[in-house]
Write a protein that holds these residues in place. Structure first.
Motif, short mmCIF file in Angstrom:
data_model
loop_
_atom_site.label_atom_id
_atom_site.label_comp_id
_atom_site.label_asym_id
_atom_site.label_seq_id
_atom_site.Cartn_x
_atom_site.Cartn_y
_atom_site.Cartn_z
N LEU A 206 24.83 -50.90 4.60
CA LEU A 206 26.03 -50.77 3.78
C LEU A 206 26.56 -52.13 3.35
N LYS A 207 27.14 -52.16 2.17
CA LYS A 207 27.78 -53.39 1.70
C LYS A 207 28.96 -53.71 2.61
N GLY A 211 31.86 -50.68 1.78
CA GLY A 211 30.83 -49.66 1.97
C GLY A 211 31.38 -48.51 2.82
N GLN A 212 30.90 -47.30 2.56
CA GLN A 212 31.42 -46.12 3.27
C GLN A 212 30.29 -45.32 3.92
N LEU A 213 30.59 -44.80 5.11
CA LEU A 213 29.73 -43.86 5.81
C LEU A 213 30.48 -42.53 5.90
N TRP A 214 29.85 -41.47 5.39
CA TRP A 214 30.45 -40.13 5.41
C TRP A 214 29.68 -39.27 6.41
N ILE A 215 30.41 -38.63 7.31
CA ILE A 215 29.78 -37.77 8.32
C ILE A 215 30.46 -36.40 8.30
N HIS A 266 35.67 -50.95 9.88
CA HIS A 266 37.07 -51.37 9.82
C HIS A 266 38.03 -50.19 9.96
N HIS A 267 37.75 -49.07 9.31
CA HIS A 267 38.69 -47.96 9.27
C HIS A 267 37.90 -46.66 9.39
N VAL A 268 38.25 -45.81 10.35
CA VAL A 268 37.59 -44.53 10.57
C VAL A 268 38.64 -43.43 10.41
N LYS A 269 38.43 -42.57 9.43
CA LYS A 269 39.38 -41.48 9.16
C LYS A 269 38.67 -40.14 9.36
N ILE A 270 39.37 -39.21 10.01
CA ILE A 270 38.78 -37.91 10.33
C ILE A 270 39.79 -36.81 9.98
N VAL A 281 35.15 -40.37 7.40
CA VAL A 281 34.80 -41.49 6.51
C VAL A 281 35.08 -42.79 7.25
N ALA A 282 34.04 -43.61 7.41
CA ALA A 282 34.18 -44.92 8.02
C ALA A 282 33.91 -45.97 6.95
N THR A 283 34.79 -46.96 6.87
CA THR A 283 34.72 -47.95 5.80
C THR A 283 34.54 -49.35 6.38
N THR A 284 33.67 -50.13 5.73
CA THR A 284 33.55 -51.53 6.10
C THR A 284 34.75 -52.28 5.53
#
Length: 322
Positions: A206-207, A211-215, A266-270, A281-284
């Motif tokens: 991820l950038k 950058g975002q990780l979606w789970i 940096h930020h994890v939202k659920i 969603v976890a964001t760099t």
């Protein structure tokens, strides 16, 4: 599962017969497969490493959708996947113009195709999977473009989609080259150690700025799954086809979020996505953003309680709503 499908007008038998009639070259796994991936699951002795699993995956997915949203019948899968898409939108999930999206553990590509359809400005949508059988079927479906009289969904070819055979923990992408990684109902099929390796790999590709990780996953903190796990007989039936489920139930959203923070997100939202599932969603780190010490260590924003939704899932023993 077949009874659920056909009770909800998902033509399991006809769809399997149609895809099995197509011409497929014999495939051989070329990637080294982890031990957990070679275990029997989903009622297939070879797990995902066989044609039968690949032929039936999208049909079984339609049946799962019908179980989660039985009032929609055959359209239950669309309602199920749309619920995750809505939750991701609410969490700020987005793909930048000309962005690169990687669908990790894509199977035959249902989720990959939906990503491409939703984000028309994405430059490329790449499906990654370890099963050459799944990827071969996924490519064939894009080539054949079946309509709903032949398949469980209508499929249209999209030149932005490509499929790559790789272990999710060792993807063939450059560092910091991807805008979004998605893990759609993948984590519950992995032991936590494998999940952490996959999360680390997603962080690598991820950038580093935005950058975002979606789970999307099952939520064992919801009443439906808590009650299911509390019933030894029923839960043993589920575990017989999902061998990692007990480990995942202990790991769940909290374990995921903690590991993501440990890895430097940096930020994890659920939030809740259905009555039994969550979206994350976890964001760099966003470039130039001012941060305090706590934010540098990672922020977990868990909104599952305030976003909780009614449980529409069928009872375990039922095949259709009455």
């Amino acid at each position: 599962m077949i009874r659920t499908a056909e009770a909800n007008e998902v033509p399991w038998t006809e769809c399997v017969a149609w895809i099995a009639r197509q011409d497929f070259e014999e495939v051989t796994p070329t990637q080294e497969t982890p031990a957990y991936y070679r275990s029997p699951f989903h009622a297939y002795a070879s797990g995902n490493l066989c044609w039968k699993a690949a032929f039936e995956q999208e049909i079984a997915s339609a049946a799962v959708g019908a179980r989660n949203y039985p009032q929609h019948g055959r359209a239950g899968e669309d309602a199920f996947r749309s619920a995750f898409e809505y939750a991701f939108d609410e969490l700020g999930a987005d793909v930048p113009e000309e962005g690169v999206v990687v669908d990790v553990g894509c199977g035959t590509g249902t989720s990959t195709r939906r990503l491409a359809a939703k984000f028309e400005s994405a430059k490329e949508v790449v499906g990654v999977d370890l099963s050459p059988y799944f990827l071969t079927v996924g490519r064939k479906l894009l080539e054949l473009e079946p309509t709903t009289d032949l398949w469980v969904s209508e499929i249209r070819k999209d030149d932005r989609i490509r499929f790559v055979s790789a272990d999710a923990a060792a993807m063939p992408f450059e560092d910091a080259s991807v805008d979004v990684c998605q893990l759609n109902l993948v984590v519950h099929e992995c032991p936590p150690s494998a999940t952490k390796a996959i999360l680390r790999e997603c962080k690598r590709v991820l950038k580093p700025e935005g950058g975002q990780l979606w789970i999307s996953e099952m939520d064992f903190d919801t009443p439906g799954f808590k009650n299911l796990r509390a019933n030894p007989l029923l839960f043993s039936l589920i575990r017989s086809t999902e061998p990692m489920l007990d480990l995942y139930a202990d790991y769940n959203a909290r374990g995921l979020a903690a590991d993501l923070v440990d890895l430097g997100f940096h930020h994890v939202k659920i939030r809740a996505a259905t009555g039994r599932h969550f979206a994350l969603v976890a964001t760099t780190l966003v470039g130039g953003q001012e941060t305090n010490e706590d934010e540098r260590l990672g922020v977990i924003d868990d909104r599952r309680l305030e976003t909780a939704l009614p449980d529409t899932h069928l009872a375990t023993w039922a095949v259709e709503s009455r």
